[in-house]
Design a protein around this motif. Sequence first.
Motif, mmCIF file in Angstrom:
data_model
loop_
_atom_site.group_PDB
_atom_site.id
_atom_site.type_symbol
_atom_site.label_atom_id
_atom_site.label_comp_id
_atom_site.label_asym_id
_atom_site.label_seq_id
_atom_site.Cartn_x
_atom_site.Cartn_y
_atom_site.Cartn_z
ATOM 1 N N MET A 103 0.824 -1.185 0.000
ATOM 2 C CA MET A 103 0.000 0.000 0.000
ATOM 3 C C MET A 103 0.867 1.247 0.000
ATOM 4 S SD MET A 103 -2.909 1.322 2.715
ATOM 5 C CE MET A 103 -2.265 0.450 4.080
ATOM 6 N N HIS A 104 1.938 1.193 0.753
ATOM 7 C CA HIS A 104 2.715 2.414 0.929
ATOM 8 C C HIS A 104 3.441 2.829 -0.344
ATOM 9 C CE1 HIS A 104 1.588 2.517 5.062
ATOM 10 N NE2 HIS A 104 1.852 1.241 5.121
ATOM 11 N N THR A 105 3.866 1.861 -1.142
ATOM 12 C CA THR A 105 4.485 2.253 -2.402
ATOM 13 C C THR A 105 3.445 2.841 -3.349
ATOM 14 O OG1 THR A 105 4.250 0.011 -3.272
ATOM 15 C CG2 THR A 105 6.354 0.573 -2.245
ATOM 16 N N GLN A 106 2.214 2.396 -3.238
ATOM 17 C CA GLN A 106 1.154 2.955 -4.074
ATOM 18 C C GLN A 106 0.772 4.357 -3.609
ATOM 19 O OE1 GLN A 106 -1.695 -0.231 -3.735
ATOM 20 N NE2 GLN A 106 -0.913 -1.241 -5.544
ATOM 21 N N ARG A 107 1.080 4.685 -2.361
ATOM 22 C CA ARG A 107 0.813 6.027 -1.838
ATOM 23 C C ARG A 107 1.885 7.039 -2.234
ATOM 24 N NH1 ARG A 107 -0.965 5.203 4.445
ATOM 25 N NH2 ARG A 107 -3.126 4.667 4.062
ATOM 26 N N ASP A 146 -5.042 6.421 -10.340
ATOM 27 C CA ASP A 146 -4.831 7.191 -11.563
ATOM 28 C C ASP A 146 -3.398 7.074 -12.089
ATOM 29 O OD1 ASP A 146 -7.449 8.031 -11.418
ATOM 30 O OD2 ASP A 146 -6.954 9.967 -10.504
ATOM 31 N N TRP A 147 -2.488 6.539 -11.295
ATOM 32 C CA TRP A 147 -1.095 6.377 -11.708
ATOM 33 C C TRP A 147 -0.971 5.068 -12.493
ATOM 34 C CZ3 TRP A 147 2.697 9.622 -12.195
ATOM 35 C CH2 TRP A 147 3.999 9.161 -12.327
ATOM 36 N N TRP A 160 -3.549 0.526 -10.717
ATOM 37 C CA TRP A 160 -4.224 0.999 -11.928
ATOM 38 C C TRP A 160 -4.809 -0.149 -12.760
ATOM 39 C CZ3 TRP A 160 -4.092 0.766 -17.224
ATOM 40 C CH2 TRP A 160 -4.854 1.725 -17.898
ATOM 41 N N PRO A 161 -4.020 -1.163 -13.133
ATOM 42 C CA PRO A 161 -4.632 -2.219 -13.954
ATOM 43 C C PRO A 161 -5.706 -3.010 -13.212
ATOM 44 C CG PRO A 161 -2.347 -2.778 -13.455
ATOM 45 C CD PRO A 161 -2.586 -1.383 -12.971
ATOM 46 N N ARG A 162 -5.572 -3.137 -11.922
ATOM 47 C CA ARG A 162 -6.610 -3.858 -11.169
ATOM 48 C C ARG A 162 -7.927 -3.085 -11.170
ATOM 49 N NH1 ARG A 162 -4.300 -8.180 -8.462
ATOM 50 N NH2 ARG A 162 -2.099 -7.951 -7.947
ATOM 51 N N ASN A 199 -8.718 -0.521 -13.632
ATOM 52 C CA ASN A 199 -9.095 0.066 -14.917
ATOM 53 C C ASN A 199 -8.988 -0.853 -16.128
ATOM 54 O OD1 ASN A 199 -9.510 2.887 -14.002
ATOM 55 N ND2 ASN A 199 -7.395 2.642 -13.380
ATOM 56 N N SER A 200 -8.427 -2.010 -15.984
ATOM 57 C CA SER A 200 -8.192 -2.857 -17.145
ATOM 58 C C SER A 200 -9.122 -4.057 -17.190
ATOM 59 C CB SER A 200 -6.747 -3.354 -17.143
ATOM 60 O OG SER A 200 -5.872 -2.281 -17.314
ATOM 61 N N ARG A 201 -9.096 -4.686 -18.357
ATOM 62 C CA ARG A 201 -9.847 -5.933 -18.523
ATOM 63 C C ARG A 201 -9.147 -7.055 -17.755
ATOM 64 N NH1 ARG A 201 -8.863 -4.273 -23.963
ATOM 65 N NH2 ARG A 201 -7.311 -5.900 -23.862
ATOM 66 N N GLN A 202 -9.832 -8.133 -17.530
ATOM 67 C CA GLN A 202 -9.298 -9.280 -16.801
ATOM 68 C C GLN A 202 -7.990 -9.772 -17.418
ATOM 69 O OE1 GLN A 202 -10.403 -10.630 -13.985
ATOM 70 N NE2 GLN A 202 -8.915 -12.288 -13.952
ATOM 71 N N THR A 203 -7.913 -9.816 -18.732
ATOM 72 C CA THR A 203 -6.709 -10.331 -19.385
ATOM 73 C C THR A 203 -5.502 -9.432 -19.145
ATOM 74 O OG1 THR A 203 -7.338 -9.218 -21.437
ATOM 75 C CG2 THR A 203 -7.950 -11.534 -21.213
ATOM 76 N N ASP A 204 -5.719 -8.131 -18.909
ATOM 77 C CA ASP A 204 -4.614 -7.213 -18.652
ATOM 78 C C ASP A 204 -3.994 -7.415 -17.283
ATOM 79 O OD1 ASP A 204 -5.018 -6.071 -21.137
ATOM 80 O OD2 ASP A 204 -6.284 -4.464 -20.341
ATOM 81 N N THR A 205 -4.718 -8.010 -16.349
ATOM 82 C CA THR A 205 -4.204 -8.186 -14.993
ATOM 83 C C THR A 205 -3.523 -9.538 -14.798
ATOM 84 O OG1 THR A 205 -6.332 -9.019 -14.198
ATOM 85 C CG2 THR A 205 -5.943 -6.642 -14.000
ATOM 86 N N GLN A 206 -3.442 -10.351 -15.837
ATOM 87 C CA GLN A 206 -2.844 -11.671 -15.683
ATOM 88 C C GLN A 206 -1.358 -11.614 -15.343
ATOM 89 O OE1 GLN A 206 -3.960 -13.745 -19.252
ATOM 90 N NE2 GLN A 206 -5.929 -14.338 -18.417
ATOM 91 N N ILE A 207 -0.701 -10.505 -15.612
ATOM 92 C CA ILE A 207 0.716 -10.399 -15.271
ATOM 93 C C ILE A 207 0.931 -10.109 -13.795
ATOM 94 C CG2 ILE A 207 1.425 -9.691 -17.577
ATOM 95 C CD1 ILE A 207 1.613 -6.815 -16.462
ATOM 96 N N LEU A 208 -0.133 -9.759 -13.075
ATOM 97 C CA LEU A 208 -0.035 -9.465 -11.655
ATOM 98 C C LEU A 208 -0.231 -10.736 -10.844
ATOM 99 C CD1 LEU A 208 -2.220 -6.234 -11.553
ATOM 100 C CD2 LEU A 208 0.278 -6.376 -11.606
ATOM 101 N N ALA A 209 0.579 -10.892 -9.808
ATOM 102 C CA ALA A 209 0.447 -12.048 -8.924
ATOM 103 C C ALA A 209 -0.798 -11.903 -8.059
ATOM 104 C CB ALA A 209 1.676 -12.170 -8.032
#
Length: 83
Positions: free
Chosen positions: A1-5, A18-19, A25-27, A29-39
């Motif tokens: 959280m703190h790095t996102q702050r 908005d960053w 941001w991708p979680r 604002n993006s489609r499901q397929t765009d978040t597949q790179i996130l753990a």
Amino acid sequence: MHTQRNVLRANLVELAEDWKYSSLWPRQNSRQTDTQILAEWPIPKPRQWRSLVNKPQTEAELKALRQCVRKGSPFGSDTFISQ
């Protein structure tokens, strides 16, 4: 959280999501397929996560966080640290 702050503290955005270069941001604002790179979260995601990230950080929190970084110790509640 703190790095996102960090972008909020630097006044680069009004809301952390908005960053475009953070994981928030991708979680949000993006489609499901765009978040597949996130753990997946290693623990259950806290309720109201976005609100928690956007909540102003107190000087006490910032001081405690910096101390944890210097010591290499986890930051959070006693329950979180014990998990």
